[in-house]
Design an enzyme around this catalytic site. Structure first.
Site, short mmCIF file in Angstrom:
data_model
loop_
_atom_site.label_atom_id
_atom_site.label_comp_id
_atom_site.label_asym_id
_atom_site.label_seq_id
_atom_site.Cartn_x
_atom_site.Cartn_y
_atom_site.Cartn_z
N ASP A 94 0.87 -1.18 0.00
CA ASP A 94 0.00 0.00 0.00
C ASP A 94 0.90 1.23 0.00
O ASP A 94 1.22 1.79 1.05
CB ASP A 94 -0.91 -0.02 1.22
CG ASP A 94 -1.98 1.06 1.15
OD1 ASP A 94 -2.03 1.78 0.14
OD2 ASP A 94 -2.78 1.17 2.10
N ALA A 95 1.32 1.61 -1.21
CA ALA A 95 2.28 2.71 -1.35
C ALA A 95 1.71 3.91 -2.09
O ALA A 95 2.29 4.99 -2.09
CB ALA A 95 3.53 2.21 -2.09
N LYS A 96 0.58 3.71 -2.77
CA LYS A 96 -0.12 4.78 -3.49
C LYS A 96 0.81 5.57 -4.40
O LYS A 96 0.82 6.79 -4.38
CB LYS A 96 -0.86 5.68 -2.50
CG LYS A 96 -1.90 4.94 -1.66
CD LYS A 96 -2.62 5.86 -0.70
CE LYS A 96 -3.65 5.09 0.11
NZ LYS A 96 -3.02 4.16 1.09
N ARG A 97 1.57 4.85 -5.20
CA ARG A 97 2.50 5.48 -6.13
C ARG A 97 1.75 5.97 -7.37
O ARG A 97 0.59 5.68 -7.58
CB ARG A 97 3.61 4.51 -6.52
CG ARG A 97 4.49 4.06 -5.36
CD ARG A 97 5.19 5.25 -4.70
NE ARG A 97 6.34 4.84 -3.90
CZ ARG A 97 6.38 4.77 -2.58
NH1 ARG A 97 5.30 5.07 -1.89
NH2 ARG A 97 7.48 4.42 -1.94
#
Length: 272
Positions: A94-97
């Protein structure tokens, strides 16, 4: 892992639970802070206690990046442990890149190749050329932010233009991207009333649903509108499970919380 293999795991375990590893040094049991790597020690105990009750784990990278290189090493050890000990588990970074193409490719390599996660959360705001580089990786999945669970989601995501809400435009547009079969989508449990419309646009895709538990989302409502023939849901719970206790029994209490959700899910699946 294929969506069919994920569905098989769901039906075998009678669970579509994803456990969020949002591991915070300030919240884990105090005695673990004496360990050489307290973040990993906590994660390992949670994983060992709950892996039979869930089908996915989702570390939020911010909780590891906050501690610099040591925190990042804890994240690397966590994903390596999952891949070695429980390879059937679906893993989500869950890094929302999301950035321009060549940068997105490097982000994808970092999480899909170097760390070997199965999936990565990605923000769609910059459009096609910021998303498609992630979709080039066969056997890996990009989980696009569709309609999120936070209150600020109403600032932009539900705004209408010519009768189409922004999140609907995101879903419609992304479903036409190259390799869109490798897309999954984030839809917040606190927005369950929108799931009926979302399923009209993306009826077959897997949805990652945060917000059940601590944020107040209803599992029953989400399933009523979100389930499809292949199940199609991953329900995430983080704080409500992993911080069930701050004592020596923290892993056991986490398993009890996970089992309570799994039991509800089993009943829902049985009803079919």
């Amino acid at each position: 892992m294929t969506p069919q293999e994920l569905e098989q795991q769901i039906r075998s375990k009678k669970s579509f639970l994803c456990i969020g590893l949002d591991t915070d040094l300030d919240k884990i049991p105090a005695f673990l802070r004496e360990q050489p790597d307290p973040l990993f020690a906590f994660n390992k105990a949670i994983i060992d206690a709950t892996h039979q009750l869930c089908v996915a784990y989702k570390p939020n990278t911010a909780f590891y990046e906050a501690y610099g290189s040591e925190g990042w090493r804890s994240l690397e050890k966590t994903i390596a442990y999952l891949n070695e000990k429980y390879p059937q588990i679906f893993t989500i970074a869950d890094a929302k890149r999301g950035d321009i193409g060549n940068t997105s490719t490097r982000y994808a390599k970092a999480f899909f190749e170097t760390m070997d996660f199965d999936a990565l959360t990605v923000a769609p705001y910059m459009g096609r050329d910021s998303v498609e580089p992630f979709l080039e990786f066969e056997g890996k999945y990009t989980i696009l932010l569709g309609l999120t669970s936070n209150p600020g989601a109403f600032d932009f995501q539900t705004r209408e233009d010519a009768g189409v809400r922004l999140f609907e435009q995101v879903l419609k547009t992304a479903s036409n991207y190259r390799h869109s079969e490798r897309l999954m989508y984030v839809v917040g449990a606190t927005k369950a009333e929108y799931l009926r419309d979302i399923r009209k646009i993306i009826p077959e895709a897997f949805l990652l649903i945060p917000g059940v538990g601590a944020q107040g989302g209803s599992l029953e409502e989400v399933c009523r509108y979100g389930l499809n023939e292949g199940v199609g849901l991953l329900i995430n719970s983080s704080r409500g499970i992993i911080y069930a206790s701050a004592e020596q029994d923290f892993a056991e209490k986490a398993a009890q919380k996970a089992r309570a959700l799994q039991t509800q899910m089993a009943k829902i699946l049985e009803k079919g």
